[in-house]
Motif scaffolding. Structure first.
Motif, short mmCIF file in Angstrom:
data_model
loop_
_atom_site.label_atom_id
_atom_site.label_comp_id
_atom_site.label_asym_id
_atom_site.label_seq_id
_atom_site.Cartn_x
_atom_site.Cartn_y
_atom_site.Cartn_z
N ARG A 41 -5.02 45.03 7.60
CA ARG A 41 -4.94 45.08 6.14
C ARG A 41 -6.31 45.31 5.51
NH1 ARG A 41 -6.27 41.63 2.57
NH2 ARG A 41 -6.49 39.94 4.10
N THR A 44 -7.47 48.61 3.42
CA THR A 44 -7.95 48.43 2.05
C THR A 44 -9.33 49.04 1.87
OG1 THR A 44 -6.66 46.39 1.82
CG2 THR A 44 -8.46 46.74 0.26
N LYS A 97 3.21 50.68 4.21
CA LYS A 97 3.14 52.10 4.59
C LYS A 97 2.46 52.32 5.94
CE LYS A 97 3.56 53.93 -0.07
NZ LYS A 97 3.06 54.91 -1.06
N LEU A 156 -4.33 51.81 2.05
CA LEU A 156 -3.24 50.83 1.97
C LEU A 156 -1.98 51.43 1.35
CD1 LEU A 156 -2.67 47.88 2.70
CD2 LEU A 156 -3.35 47.25 0.38
N GLU A 157 -2.13 52.39 0.44
CA GLU A 157 -0.98 53.00 -0.22
C GLU A 157 -0.63 54.36 0.37
OE1 GLU A 157 0.77 51.30 -2.32
OE2 GLU A 157 -0.65 49.64 -2.15
N ARG A 158 -1.14 54.64 1.55
CA ARG A 158 -0.91 55.93 2.20
C ARG A 158 -0.30 55.70 3.57
NH1 ARG A 158 -5.82 60.16 3.64
NH2 ARG A 158 -4.55 61.84 4.57
#
Length: 294
Positions: A214, A218, A257, A223-225
């Motif tokens: 994580r 980050t 993700k 993190l969002e990919r």
């Protein structure tokens, strides 16, 4: 790390050997490099300063015209990534003798941990889990801690009747400390049988690996990919159900993700692939290399 290709067009040292003449160690003049490029991904090269020191040492040996050194976690990462370059970002988390995690964003950015054990805030790995299991076993036997089957199973493995006897044997040298790694499989067996103390240790290890992933995601802005997360090392690659399942569940919570994948190939594969990348080798040579280690 290897200085010569293991199969045609592959190996940690890649490229065409430049010219002919006396090689290193002949005493007939300066060393003539054996290969064009040496790629070495090594355990214990944990800090950039250590990588630079090893690079200098290998360069001085004259094995290749150029030399690249990285931690073996980057070898796991490269071994997991596709050879066609379609995905160049990812995270590698290793749980073997120790734990480590490194990643790259595909645009030149990397993130890593010092991975120096408790000194740098790490938990676990095979060695760390063995120490923790023995700690809990000792406290269970002497009354300071919660009861656990580890207090019986661990000394029995060594043919001893008590944790006290095992501690004495390790302390006085009757039993080599190197044999402590044998405790880790016992921990997983006891955990699988439902022992609460052992289960908590294994789940804590999984949580620690998720935490490293994580943070890496980050820091790299991933993190969002959708990002591959490659699991390597003797403990992680064994796919112990309790460890692996807890890891994947918690990863889905904290990094939805992320796409976990186990890499069982030896790190030398990733090191050699990095060498082929640096040499600009054709994709067919990477396929031959993967087939060799398959």
């Amino acid at each position: 790390m290897a200085a010569r290709p293991a199969v045609p067009g592959a190996g940690a040292g890649t490229g065409t050997a430049p010219g002919s003449g006396p090689g290193p160690g002949t005493g007939a003049g300066p060393p003539v490099p054996l290969v064009a490029h040496v790629s070495a991904c090594l355990a214990n090269a944990d800090l950039p300063r250590e990588e630079r020191a090893v690079t200098a040492a290998l360069t001085a040996r004259g094995w290749g015209r150029t030399t690249y050194v990285a931690n073996d976690t980057f070898a796991i990462l490269r071994a997991g990534l596709p050879d066609d370059g379609s995905v160049q970002h990812g995270i590698a988390v290793v749980c073997g003798a120790g734990v480590n995690c490194a990643g790259q964003d595909g645009e030149g950015g990397t993130h890593r941990f010092p991975a120096l054990g408790r000194l740098s805030g790490d938990f676990g790995g095979g060695g760390g889990l063995a120490e923790e299991a023995l700690w809990f076993a000792a406290r269970a036997e002497d009354g300071r801690g919660e009861d656990t089957r580890l207090a019986r199973e661990v000394p029995w493995h060594y043919g001893l009747t008590s944790v006290y006897a095992l501690i004495e044997a390790l302390h006085l040298g009757d039993l080599p400390r190197a044999r402590m790694h044998e405790i880790t499989p016992i921990l997983f067996q006891v955990a699988a049988a439902g022992d609460p103390v052992a289960r908590a240790l294994v789940e804590r290890q999984a949580d620690e690996l998720v935490s490293m992933v994580r943070v890496g995601l980050t820091r790299l802005g991933l993190l969002e990919r959708a990002t591959p997360v490659f699991l390597g090392g003797s403990v992680a690659a064994a796919r112990h159900p309790l460890l692996h399942d807890h890891f994947t569940r918690q990863l889905a919570v904290h990094a939805p993700k992320a796409v976990p994948e186990v890499v069982t190939a030896p790190p030398v594969l990733g090191s050699a692939l990095l060498g082929l990348d640096a040499a600009g080798a054709p994709e067919a040579s990477r396929a031959r290399l993967r087939a060799h280690y398959a």
